[in-house]
Design a protein around this motif. Structure first.
Motif, PDB file in Angstrom:
ATOM      1  N   ASP A  36       7.788  -6.250   4.516  1.00  0.00           N
ATOM      2  CA  ASP A  36       8.267  -5.519   3.307  1.00  0.00           C
ATOM      3  C   ASP A  36       6.874  -4.934   2.571  1.00  0.00           C
ATOM      4  OD1 ASP A  36       9.335  -4.584   1.089  1.00  0.00           O
ATOM      5  OD2 ASP A  36       9.813  -6.795   0.136  1.00  0.00           O
ATOM      6  N   LEU A  37       6.670  -3.870   2.444  1.00  0.00           N
ATOM      7  CA  LEU A  37       5.250  -3.496   2.001  1.00  0.00           C
ATOM      8  C   LEU A  37       5.775  -2.221   1.181  1.00  0.00           C
ATOM      9  CD1 LEU A  37       2.363  -3.544   4.488  1.00  0.00           C
ATOM     10  CD2 LEU A  37       2.844  -4.915   2.433  1.00  0.00           C
ATOM     11  N   PRO A  38       6.022  -2.530  -0.120  1.00  0.00           N
ATOM     12  CA  PRO A  38       6.992  -1.385  -0.793  1.00  0.00           C
ATOM     13  C   PRO A  38       5.817  -0.124  -1.276  1.00  0.00           C
ATOM     14  CG  PRO A  38       7.118  -3.711  -2.022  1.00  0.00           C
ATOM     15  CD  PRO A  38       6.109  -3.627  -0.945  1.00  0.00           C
ATOM     16  N   ASP A  39       4.709  -0.346  -1.163  1.00  0.00           N
ATOM     17  CA  ASP A  39       3.768   0.781  -1.435  1.00  0.00           C
ATOM     18  C   ASP A  39       3.467   1.701  -0.152  1.00  0.00           C
ATOM     19  OD1 ASP A  39       2.677   0.352  -4.257  1.00  0.00           O
ATOM     20  OD2 ASP A  39       2.887  -1.651  -3.410  1.00  0.00           O
ATOM     21  N   VAL A  40       4.117   1.498   0.797  1.00  0.00           N
ATOM     22  CA  VAL A  40       3.833   2.385   2.034  1.00  0.00           C
ATOM     23  C   VAL A  40       4.528   3.683   1.730  1.00  0.00           C
ATOM     24  CG1 VAL A  40       4.667   2.990   4.401  1.00  0.00           C
ATOM     25  CG2 VAL A  40       3.641   0.593   3.936  1.00  0.00           C
ATOM     26  N   GLY A  41       3.871   4.753   1.829  1.00  0.00           N
ATOM     27  CA  GLY A  41       4.154   6.170   1.278  1.00  0.00           C
ATOM     28  C   GLY A  41       4.146   6.605  -0.169  1.00  0.00           C
ATOM     29  N   GLN A  42       3.912   5.612  -0.842  1.00  0.00           N
ATOM     30  CA  GLN A  42       3.935   5.605  -2.401  1.00  0.00           C
ATOM     31  C   GLN A  42       2.561   6.108  -2.813  1.00  0.00           C
ATOM     32  OE1 GLN A  42       7.119   5.655  -4.068  1.00  0.00           O
ATOM     33  NE2 GLN A  42       7.480   5.535  -2.061  1.00  0.00           N
ATOM     34  N   HIS A  43       2.382   6.618  -3.925  1.00  0.00           N
ATOM     35  CA  HIS A  43       0.985   6.862  -4.776  1.00  0.00           C
ATOM     36  C   HIS A  43       0.371   8.295  -4.169  1.00  0.00           C
ATOM     37  CE1 HIS A  43       1.837   2.790  -6.275  1.00  0.00           C
ATOM     38  NE2 HIS A  43       1.621   2.267  -4.959  1.00  0.00           N
ATOM     39  N   GLY A  78       3.165  11.460  -6.153  1.00  0.00           N
ATOM     40  CA  GLY A  78       4.305  11.683  -5.419  1.00  0.00           C
ATOM     41  C   GLY A  78       4.452  10.742  -4.049  1.00  0.00           C
ATOM     42  N   SER A  79       5.177  11.085  -3.126  1.00  0.00           N
ATOM     43  CA  SER A  79       5.602  10.119  -2.047  1.00  0.00           C
ATOM     44  C   SER A  79       5.578  10.823  -0.809  1.00  0.00           C
ATOM     45  CB  SER A  79       6.675   9.466  -2.342  1.00  0.00           C
ATOM     46  OG  SER A  79       7.911  10.322  -2.499  1.00  0.00           O
ATOM     47  N   VAL A  80       5.415  10.101   0.455  1.00  0.00           N
ATOM     48  CA  VAL A  80       6.043  10.529   1.798  1.00  0.00           C
ATOM     49  C   VAL A  80       7.122   9.495   2.206  1.00  0.00           C
ATOM     50  CG1 VAL A  80       5.288  10.730   4.116  1.00  0.00           C
ATOM     51  CG2 VAL A  80       3.811  11.569   2.030  1.00  0.00           C
ATOM     52  N   THR A  81       8.157   9.996   2.564  1.00  0.00           N
ATOM     53  CA  THR A  81       9.238   8.897   3.297  1.00  0.00           C
ATOM     54  C   THR A  81       9.837   9.643   4.251  1.00  0.00           C
ATOM     55  OG1 THR A  81      11.032   7.443   2.718  1.00  0.00           O
ATOM     56  CG2 THR A  81      11.139   9.822   1.726  1.00  0.00           C
ATOM     57  N   LEU A  82      10.667   8.922   5.078  1.00  0.00           N
ATOM     58  CA  LEU A  82      11.432   9.547   6.291  1.00  0.00           C
ATOM     59  C   LEU A  82      12.701  10.336   5.622  1.00  0.00           C
ATOM     60  CD1 LEU A  82      11.403   6.289   8.460  1.00  0.00           C
ATOM     61  CD2 LEU A  82       9.720   8.065   8.329  1.00  0.00           C
ATOM     62  N   ALA A  83      12.631  11.176   6.722  1.00  0.00           N
ATOM     63  CA  ALA A  83      13.947  12.127   6.707  1.00  0.00           C
ATOM     64  C   ALA A  83      14.841  11.696   7.539  1.00  0.00           C
ATOM     65  CB  ALA A  83      13.609  13.456   6.853  1.00  0.00           C
ATOM     66  N   PRO A 136       8.590  14.450   7.999  1.00  0.00           N
ATOM     67  CA  PRO A 136       8.769  13.520   7.204  1.00  0.00           C
ATOM     68  C   PRO A 136       9.004  14.346   5.590  1.00  0.00           C
ATOM     69  CG  PRO A 136       6.411  13.695   7.636  1.00  0.00           C
ATOM     70  CD  PRO A 136       7.146  14.371   8.503  1.00  0.00           C
ATOM     71  N   ILE A 137       9.513  13.597   4.675  1.00  0.00           N
ATOM     72  CA  ILE A 137       9.786  14.266   3.425  1.00  0.00           C
ATOM     73  C   ILE A 137       8.628  14.099   2.596  1.00  0.00           C
ATOM     74  CG2 ILE A 137      11.124  14.079   1.309  1.00  0.00           C
ATOM     75  CD1 ILE A 137      13.324  12.813   2.901  1.00  0.00           C
ATOM     76  N   SER A 155      -4.011   8.138  -0.326  1.00  0.00           N
ATOM     77  CA  SER A 155      -3.631   6.839  -1.189  1.00  0.00           C
ATOM     78  C   SER A 155      -2.089   6.505  -0.751  1.00  0.00           C
ATOM     79  CB  SER A 155      -3.630   7.146  -2.627  1.00  0.00           C
ATOM     80  OG  SER A 155      -5.156   7.336  -3.030  1.00  0.00           O
ATOM     81  N   THR A 156      -1.708   6.964   0.404  1.00  0.00           N
ATOM     82  CA  THR A 156      -0.186   6.483   0.776  1.00  0.00           C
ATOM     83  C   THR A 156      -0.295   5.118   1.396  1.00  0.00           C
ATOM     84  OG1 THR A 156      -0.293   8.176   2.748  1.00  0.00           O
ATOM     85  CG2 THR A 156       0.704   8.805   0.794  1.00  0.00           C
ATOM     86  N   ALA A 157      -1.316   4.491   1.807  1.00  0.00           N
ATOM     87  CA  ALA A 157      -1.271   3.144   2.183  1.00  0.00           C
ATOM     88  C   ALA A 157      -2.482   2.644   1.870  1.00  0.00           C
ATOM     89  CB  ALA A 157      -1.380   3.248   3.709  1.00  0.00           C
TER      90      ALA A 157
END
Length: 614
Positions: free
Chosen positions: A341-348, A465-470, A478-479, A548-550
């Motif tokens: 659990d790493l909540p910041d993956v894909g964030q910032h 913003g963010s990067v996440t999975l579609a 990715p999104i 900055s996404t990781a």
């Protein structure tokens, strides 16, 4: 962006001439195009995912130790012999929607009126270094990284030996006297990465320099922006030498392809990281799965020491989440079993928004870009000059001077908002001039008229913003949501930057050269906030600097960061990240120099810890 001369027009030279360029060596024993042909007897100490400016550095530096075996896996093709990757002026042809690009597109951006934006990332050996601008950034940026991570090794002073180690300052291709254009003593001269000053003049050169003298209080001249104090306007150095582009592949990989302990696999995507055990209660990730397409066979390999992600600010978080590393709720919503659990993956996610502002020029010959796009004979002559002599306009990346500037502290942009810069030496925005029509929105160039475009970019954005999975499909896009211009500061700062360009263009130096705002920019009332803001939101896109996404943080704190100061993934073993995703904050600069220097130090950190993970 905007006006683009056709490669088909440029490639009207004889096949014999083109063939001379294309028959460069393209295959060595260490480079594989098919996973099934990898040596089945070899055990790799490190598997590196991604061959951009960080992955290339690591592959080269780690294999300096003859007993260290490295496999470098790149999703894109080999770059050797590709004319469009060698000619600096053709950089703008490489994106978007080209063969060496991931060809991403953002989600609709509320701050841009609901527009989507093409989002280019390099997909080739050498990665995303297309525009070649080399600027170290400010001392304050790096000192801030050190403070945020608790590691003084990331400070400006501590990294200077690594800048010297990686750089090779070479003379401009035209051999002109560079006195007063750069400070050679602060640069390295024996590193792998060639950097140089522009080797051909642009019509605007003398006007830019003269304007820095006429408006020196707002636009002072800066002799070398790599000093740690980049503020002002000066000559732009770039990653080119001998008239050709120098990518991370050219600098770090091509010279070492003969090493027996380095294998490079291209045209292959790493699809998942596999947990291989547990150490002290932490999951160990040393196995990777990879394939050449969604329907191709899947292969697996295990690293003896570490897997190193160098896939960039979009692909690294995508791969982490596909592997069960990331925000638990997001993973579960897609049916992915969470492992870490790493909540910041894909964030910032942070990026530099860009707005182009067009001005007319009095003399048609002062517009290089549009003359190239409208006149195939002229374009072919310039390319032939490059092919035969490595001289002329094609040795440039489209600009020769650049400005890094701050917004005054009493400006309304700071009403209710703290200064987001790292310190007084860090700029808020970037300004430079290109000889022709360019459009950040992608508006086609007018078929008549001649132009210079003043580009403005916000380099201390507060929008995140963010990067996440579609999808759980590793070959699905990715999104990507940079969330451009979503804060009051960002729109106010871009408004200031656009007006700054107008003030700079009004200097007496431009009389008889510029005819005033042109094309769509002629309709903007730059004295009216609403008019400028509407222009900014309608035109803004990106200069392609996602980070900055990781991101990196202090040891022991798994919230707010993904990696430790040594770039190992928090809560995991056998896994490290070295790319733009780890930067704690976006640098107020083109990031490639920061990524190179991070990778150089990371290589030493890895070497010093070799064998620490069993």
């Amino acid at each position: 962006m905007g006006s683009k001369f056709s490669l088909e027009d440029l490639f009207t030279l004889t096949l014999a001439t083109i063939f001379v360029v294309q028959v460069l060596p393209q295959a060595r024993a260490a480079l594989f195009t098919d996973p099934s042909t990898l040596p089945n007897h070899k055990e790799y100490d490190y598997i590196i995912v991604g061959a951009g400016p960080s992955g290339s550095v690591l592959a080269s530096r780690l294999t300096e130790e003859a007993r260290t075996n490295v496999l470098l896996i790149e999703a894109g093709p080999n770059d050797a012999g590709q004319l469009s990757l060698e000619v600096p002026f053709l950089a703008s042809q490489l994106q978007p929607n080209m063969q060496f690009d991931w060809n991403y597109t953002t989600v609709p951006q509320a701050g841009l009126g609901g527009r989507t934006v093409p989002y280019s990332r390099g997909r080739v050996l050498g990665g995303s270094t297309n525009f070649m601008i080399y600027t170290r950034g400010s001392k304050d940026d790096f000192d801030n990284y050190a403070a945020l991570t608790g590691d003084d090794g990331w400070s400006w002073d501590a990294l200077q030996p690594y800048f010297s180690k990686l750089e090779n300052l070479v003379p401009p291709v035209d051999g002109h006297d560079t006195s007063g254009e750069i400070l050679p003593k602060i640069h390295g001269t024996s590193g792998p990465l060639k950097i140089s000053l522009p080797g051909a003049p642009l019509p605007s050169n003398s006007r830019v320099i003269q304007a820095t003298q006429e408006l020196r209080s707002e636009f002072p001249f800066n002799v070398d922006m790599s000093s740690g104090d980049p503020l002002g306007i000066g000559w732009s150095s770039g990653t080119f030498g001998g008239g050709a582009r120098v990518s991370a592949s050219v600098a770090y990989l091509q010279p070492v392809l003969g090493r027996r302990n380095l294998d490079i696999l291209v045209n292959t995507t790493v699809t998942k990281l596999i947990q291989t055990g547990t150490k002290d209660g932490q999951p160990v990730f040393r196995r990777v799965l990879f394939a050449q397409s969604g329907s191709a066979p899947i292969f697996a390999l295990k690293a003896r020491i570490e897997v190193i992600l160098a896939a960039g600010a979009i692909n690294t978080p995508q791969l982490l989440m596909l592997s069960g590393i990331g925000p638990v709720q997001v993973l579960r919503s897609l049916g992915i079993k969470p492992i870490l659990d790493l909540p910041d993956v894909g964030q910032h996610l942070a990026d530099h928004p860009l707005v182009t502002n067009q001005f007319g020029v009095a003399q048609s010959s002062d517009d290089i870009i549009d003359n190239i796009s409208r006149n195939a004979t002229f374009a072919s002559a310039l390319l032939e000059q490059w092919l035969i002599e490595r001289q002329g306009i094609m040795t440039l990346d489209g600009q020769t001077q650049i400005g890094w500037l701050r917004i005054p502290t009493n400006d309304s942009a700071f009403n209710g908002a703290p200064d987001p810069s790292a310190g007084r030496l860090s700029p808020h925005y970037e300004l430079f001039v290109v000889p022709g029509f360019m459009s950040s929105r992608g508006t086609p160039a007018p078929t008549t008229g001649f132009f210079n475009t003043f580009l403005t970019a916000l380099v201390t954005p507060t929008s995140r913003g963010s990067v996440t999975l579609a999808s759980v499909d590793p070959f699905a896009t990715p999104i990507v949501d940079p969330n451009f211009l979503s804060t009051p500061f960002d729109i106010a700062a871009m408004r200031f930057a656009v007006r700054s360009a107008v003030r700079f263009a009004s200097a007496p130096a431009w009389r008889g050269f510029l005819t005033g705002p042109a094309a769509g920019f002629a309709e903007v009332d730059t004295d009216d906030d609403d008019s400028v803001d509407a222009w900014v939101r309608a035109q803004a896109s990106t200069i392609f600097h996602p980070v900055s996404t990781a991101r990196m943080g202090k040891c022991g704190d798994a919230r707010g960061a993904v990696v430790n100061p040594d770039l190992t993934v928090k809560g995991a073993r056998g896994l490290r990240i070295v790319d733009a995703s780890v930067l704690p904050l976006i640098p107020a600069a083109h990031p490639q120099a920061a990524i190179y220097v991070f990778a150089e130090r990371a290589a030493d950190l890895i070497k010093s810890r070799t064998g620490s993970y069993k």
